[in-house]
Design a protein around this motif. Structure first.
Motif, PDB file in Angstrom:
ATOM      1  N   GLY A  34       0.816  -1.210   0.000  1.00  0.00           N
ATOM      2  CA  GLY A  34       0.000   0.000   0.000  1.00  0.00           C
ATOM      3  C   GLY A  34       0.848   1.257   0.000  1.00  0.00           C
ATOM      4  N   GLU A  35       1.957   1.244   0.746  1.00  0.00           N
ATOM      5  CA  GLU A  35       2.840   2.413   0.796  1.00  0.00           C
ATOM      6  C   GLU A  35       3.521   2.633  -0.553  1.00  0.00           C
ATOM      7  N   TRP A  36       4.012   1.562  -1.154  1.00  0.00           N
ATOM      8  CA  TRP A  36       4.664   1.693  -2.459  1.00  0.00           C
ATOM      9  C   TRP A  36       3.676   2.166  -3.523  1.00  0.00           C
ATOM     10  N   LEU A  37       2.466   1.635  -3.484  1.00  0.00           N
ATOM     11  CA  LEU A  37       1.465   2.062  -4.469  1.00  0.00           C
ATOM     12  C   LEU A  37       1.146   3.542  -4.322  1.00  0.00           C
ATOM     13  N   ALA A  38       1.057   4.005  -3.090  1.00  0.00           N
ATOM     14  CA  ALA A  38       0.741   5.420  -2.856  1.00  0.00           C
ATOM     15  C   ALA A  38       1.842   6.336  -3.381  1.00  0.00           C
ATOM     16  N   ALA A  39       3.088   5.853  -3.304  1.00  0.00           N
ATOM     17  CA  ALA A  39       4.223   6.689  -3.715  1.00  0.00           C
ATOM     18  C   ALA A  39       4.677   6.428  -5.145  1.00  0.00           C
ATOM     19  N   ALA A  40       4.203   5.363  -5.748  1.00  0.00           N
ATOM     20  CA  ALA A  40       4.690   4.983  -7.081  1.00  0.00           C
ATOM     21  C   ALA A  40       4.287   5.991  -8.142  1.00  0.00           C
ATOM     22  N   GLN A  41       5.177   6.163  -9.090  1.00  0.00           N
ATOM     23  CA  GLN A  41       4.907   7.037 -10.230  1.00  0.00           C
ATOM     24  C   GLN A  41       5.223   6.269 -11.517  1.00  0.00           C
ATOM     25  N   PRO A  42       4.331   5.374 -11.924  1.00  0.00           N
ATOM     26  CA  PRO A  42       4.578   4.603 -13.151  1.00  0.00           C
ATOM     27  C   PRO A  42       4.644   5.526 -14.354  1.00  0.00           C
ATOM     28  N   GLY A  43       5.561   5.200 -15.267  1.00  0.00           N
ATOM     29  CA  GLY A  43       5.798   6.106 -16.376  1.00  0.00           C
ATOM     30  C   GLY A  43       5.263   5.642 -17.715  1.00  0.00           C
ATOM     31  N   THR A  44       4.939   4.355 -17.859  1.00  0.00           N
ATOM     32  CA  THR A  44       4.495   3.823 -19.142  1.00  0.00           C
ATOM     33  C   THR A  44       3.128   3.167 -18.984  1.00  0.00           C
ATOM     34  N   GLU A  45       2.525   2.821 -20.109  1.00  0.00           N
ATOM     35  CA  GLU A  45       1.241   2.119 -20.077  1.00  0.00           C
ATOM     36  C   GLU A  45       1.378   0.802 -19.317  1.00  0.00           C
ATOM     37  N   ALA A  46       2.451   0.067 -19.579  1.00  0.00           N
ATOM     38  CA  ALA A  46       2.651  -1.217 -18.915  1.00  0.00           C
ATOM     39  C   ALA A  46       2.827  -1.026 -17.409  1.00  0.00           C
ATOM     40  N   GLU A  47       3.616  -0.032 -16.998  1.00  0.00           N
ATOM     41  CA  GLU A  47       3.826   0.200 -15.576  1.00  0.00           C
ATOM     42  C   GLU A  47       2.531   0.616 -14.883  1.00  0.00           C
ATOM     43  N   THR A  48       1.741   1.423 -15.547  1.00  0.00           N
ATOM     44  CA  THR A  48       0.455   1.843 -14.978  1.00  0.00           C
ATOM     45  C   THR A  48      -0.462   0.648 -14.773  1.00  0.00           C
ATOM     46  N   ARG A  49      -0.498  -0.235 -15.774  1.00  0.00           N
ATOM     47  CA  ARG A  49      -1.337  -1.427 -15.670  1.00  0.00           C
ATOM     48  C   ARG A  49      -0.815  -2.374 -14.585  1.00  0.00           C
ATOM     49  N   ILE A  50       0.504  -2.511 -14.460  1.00  0.00           N
ATOM     50  CA  ILE A  50       1.076  -3.342 -13.402  1.00  0.00           C
ATOM     51  C   ILE A  50       0.635  -2.834 -12.031  1.00  0.00           C
ATOM     52  N   ALA A  51       0.754  -1.530 -11.818  1.00  0.00           N
ATOM     53  CA  ALA A  51       0.352  -0.950 -10.534  1.00  0.00           C
ATOM     54  C   ALA A  51      -1.137  -1.174 -10.282  1.00  0.00           C
ATOM     55  N   GLU A  52      -1.947  -1.038 -11.329  1.00  0.00           N
ATOM     56  CA  GLU A  52      -3.396  -1.248 -11.200  1.00  0.00           C
ATOM     57  C   GLU A  52      -3.709  -2.685 -10.778  1.00  0.00           C
ATOM     58  N   LEU A  53      -3.041  -3.650 -11.403  1.00  0.00           N
ATOM     59  CA  LEU A  53      -3.316  -5.054 -11.094  1.00  0.00           C
ATOM     60  C   LEU A  53      -2.787  -5.455  -9.717  1.00  0.00           C
ATOM     61  N   ILE A  54      -1.633  -4.924  -9.338  1.00  0.00           N
ATOM     62  CA  ILE A  54      -1.118  -5.195  -7.994  1.00  0.00           C
ATOM     63  C   ILE A  54      -2.061  -4.629  -6.944  1.00  0.00           C
ATOM     64  N   ALA A  55      -2.558  -3.424  -7.192  1.00  0.00           N
ATOM     65  CA  ALA A  55      -3.488  -2.802  -6.248  1.00  0.00           C
ATOM     66  C   ALA A  55      -4.766  -3.630  -6.125  1.00  0.00           C
ATOM     67  N   ARG A  56      -5.264  -4.104  -7.245  1.00  0.00           N
ATOM     68  CA  ARG A  56      -6.476  -4.931  -7.225  1.00  0.00           C
ATOM     69  C   ARG A  56      -6.254  -6.189  -6.387  1.00  0.00           C
ATOM     70  N   ASP A  57      -5.149  -6.873  -6.628  1.00  0.00           N
ATOM     71  CA  ASP A  57      -4.850  -8.094  -5.890  1.00  0.00           C
ATOM     72  C   ASP A  57      -4.619  -7.795  -4.407  1.00  0.00           C
ATOM     73  N   PHE A  58      -3.972  -6.700  -4.115  1.00  0.00           N
ATOM     74  CA  PHE A  58      -3.683  -6.309  -2.733  1.00  0.00           C
ATOM     75  C   PHE A  58      -4.979  -6.095  -1.955  1.00  0.00           C
ATOM     76  N   HIS A  59      -5.902  -5.361  -2.538  1.00  0.00           N
ATOM     77  CA  HIS A  59      -7.143  -5.050  -1.831  1.00  0.00           C
ATOM     78  C   HIS A  59      -8.034  -6.292  -1.703  1.00  0.00           C
ATOM     79  N   ARG A  60      -8.044  -7.151  -2.731  1.00  0.00           N
ATOM     80  CA  ARG A  60      -8.835  -8.385  -2.631  1.00  0.00           C
ATOM     81  C   ARG A  60      -8.220  -9.334  -1.610  1.00  0.00           C
ATOM     82  N   SER A  61      -6.915  -9.498  -1.654  1.00  0.00           N
ATOM     83  CA  SER A  61      -6.254 -10.430  -0.723  1.00  0.00           C
ATOM     84  C   SER A  61      -6.414  -9.972   0.723  1.00  0.00           C
ATOM     85  N   ALA A  62      -6.365  -8.663   0.942  1.00  0.00           N
ATOM     86  CA  ALA A  62      -6.458  -8.140   2.304  1.00  0.00           C
ATOM     87  C   ALA A  62      -7.807  -8.426   2.940  1.00  0.00           C
ATOM     88  N   ARG A  63      -8.811  -8.677   2.116  1.00  0.00           N
ATOM     89  CA  ARG A  63     -10.144  -8.954   2.651  1.00  0.00           C
ATOM     90  C   ARG A  63     -10.298 -10.402   3.109  1.00  0.00           C
TER      91      ARG A  63
END
Length: 490
Positions: free
Chosen positions: A61-90
């Motif tokens: 969560g801390e890395w996602l809040a501070a991350a600054q992805p620069g490309t389409e692929a990096e943005t999508r990676i951050a999006e998918l990690i965030a999705r998995d993080f929030h689902r797993s935490a539940r």
């Protein structure tokens, strides 16, 4: 290192550990000693505990809040990690480990019950798994629909009501076509004879090679229920052999090659990231089904296969390549989903979809599942189930907790219908290549337009970009009516 670099390094290790867990599952289904079931269950539970801890690590969560992805692929990676993080935490860690342990144990219980036609030996275990899956769904749903929460694991963004509406729209044309076909005067002959195990496996390897399977990054093994496993540099396939039915082996192999080449075709730069695997099971199934059916069961490829099988088995019971093509595509009211013809396959999926929605919702109890299955099958297919192994025990999915998975098979067929229309327009000489046993032109088109993207694009966007059209259920029944109308002279 930046926050995004830290996030990516951490994720790479998580993805690598998940690959190890997947290899344990492959081993259990293929070569693990039968007596090792309890040990493997504890190993799988331990691996899931480690993975769950990593997927819910507060630093994500801390890395996602501070991350600054620069490309389409990096943005999508951050999006998918965030999705998995929030689902797993539940999902509580205890529950994640319990599910891994119980589903590992259940695989062996299911396999023995299936072999012995003994549903009473498996249904109590299934009831335990269902309770765990309902609990998981309740944590994920946040007050919403329980089934949708599970479906989202396999087809992100899909909803049960939407799939039900899609199935309701498809069913009338499929049922009408089935009735016309089964009532037709022209009925292809079944293939008869004895087809030796080793010869089938050699032919299966030949077919896998024809569809571009990379043997330097894969292998073929035997399993009770065929599957593929792995990705990037190690994606393995399995098949099964019935010595009276070589199509079971050959087309299961081609089907799994479709899954495996999808994983092997993903851009190497995405390895050990959320982009380095298929984006959804519906898209995954589109690859396996288009390999197996639109290419593998087409007249061009079956003409080539007829010659290979005739040579391997010293002749066949059908007269020529045209008769063989009809036999490969023969429509019969059989029991087994994985052996079902293209006309009836989706009707099998609709049955399972409705039953598992009722199970998750509590409208159907496991103790009533056998009766409900048999009654629904008789209604839908006009045939009484002869034994549990041909009915409620035939699929491995519920034993391993894959509730929400079944509808992706039919979604995959819909996607495959759309992709096939676009592929045929883009590759007009495809049949000429298939007639030589070379699926390469079709495989290359699919790799370029679907497979290489991995998880970069959402499922619907990926298919619509590949086909330059909105997703529609119509290309699939259009294709089926044209193909089977010709075979059965409708």
């Amino acid at each position: 290192m930046s926050a995004f670099d830290d996030l990516l390094a951490f994720q790479r290790q998580t993805e690598a550990l998940a690959s190890v867990a997947g290899r344990l599952g492959w081993d259990q289904e293929t070569v693990m000693p039968r007596g090792a079931t309890e040990q493997r269950a504890e190993e799988m539970a331990a691996m899931e505990s480690v993975l769950h801890e990593r997927r819910t690590d507060p630093r994500i969560g801390e890395w996602l809040a501070a991350a600054q992805p620069g490309t389409e692929a990096e943005t999508r990676i951050a999006e998918l990690i965030a999705r998995d993080f929030h689902r797993s935490a539940r999902v509580p860690a205890r529950l994640a480990a319990d599910i891994a342990r119980q589903t590992s144990l259940a695989q062996g219980i299911w396999a023995e019950a299936r072999a012995n036609d003994a549903p009473q030996d498996f249904l109590p275990t299934l009831d335990n798994i269902l309770m765990l899956m309902r609990e998981k769904a309740a944590h994920l749903a946040d007050g919403g629909d329980l089934y949708d929460a599970l479906l989202d694991d396999y087809e992100p963004g899909a909803r049960g009501d939407d799939i039900a509406a899609l199935f309701d729209a498809m069913r009338p044309r499929l049922v009408a076509l089935r009735e016309d076909v089964l009532g037709a005067d022209a009925q292809p002959a079944a293939l008869s004879g004895h087809f030796a195990h080793d010869t089938q496996i050699r032919l299966a390897r030949t077919c896998a090679s024809a569809f571009g399977y990379d043997w330097s990054r894969g292998r073929l093994d035997i399993a009770v229920h065929p599957f593929s496993s792995g990705g990037w540099q190690d994606s393995r396939i399995t098949t099964r052999v019935v010595e009276t039915d070589p199509f079971n082996c050959l087309y299961s192999t081609i089907h799994e090659v479709g899954h495996s080449t999808y994983e092997l075709g993903i851009d190497d730069d995405y390895a050990f990231t959320p982009l380095g695997r298929g984006v959804s099971m519906g898209v995954h199934e589109s690859q396996s089904r288009i390999y197996e059916n639109q290419m593998g069961r087409g007249r061009a490829f079956t003409g080539w296969l007829y010659q290979r099988m005739s040579e391997a088995f010293g002749g066949l019971s059908v007269a020529d390549a045209d008769a063989f093509y009809a036999t490969v595509n023969r429509v019969t009211p059989g029991y087994i989903r994985t052996e079902a013809d293209e006309v009836q396959y989706n009707l099998h999926i609709m049955l399972r979809f409705d039953l598992e929605r009722d199970l998750i919702a509590g409208r159907l109890d496991v103790e009533d599942l056998l009766e409900a299955w048999n009654a629904r099958f008789l209604r839908d297919f006009g045939v009484a189930v002869d034994r549990p192994a041909n009915g409620v025990l035939q699929d491995v999915h519920w034993s391993v907790g894959l509730f929400g998975y079944f509808p992706t098979y039919a979604l995959g067929n819909v996607y495959a219908g759309c992709l096939n229309a676009a592929m045929r327009a883009a590759v007009p000489d495809l049949d000429a290549a298939l007639a030589r046993g070379e699926a390469g032109p079709g495989v290359e088109w699919l790799r370029e337009n679907v497979q290489r993207h991995g998880g970069l694009l959402p499922p619907r966007t990926l298919i619509e970009n590949a086909t330059a059209a909105a997703i529609s259920p119509e290309p699939l029944p259009d294709y089926l009516e044209a193909k089977f109308g010709e075979i059965y002279r409708l």
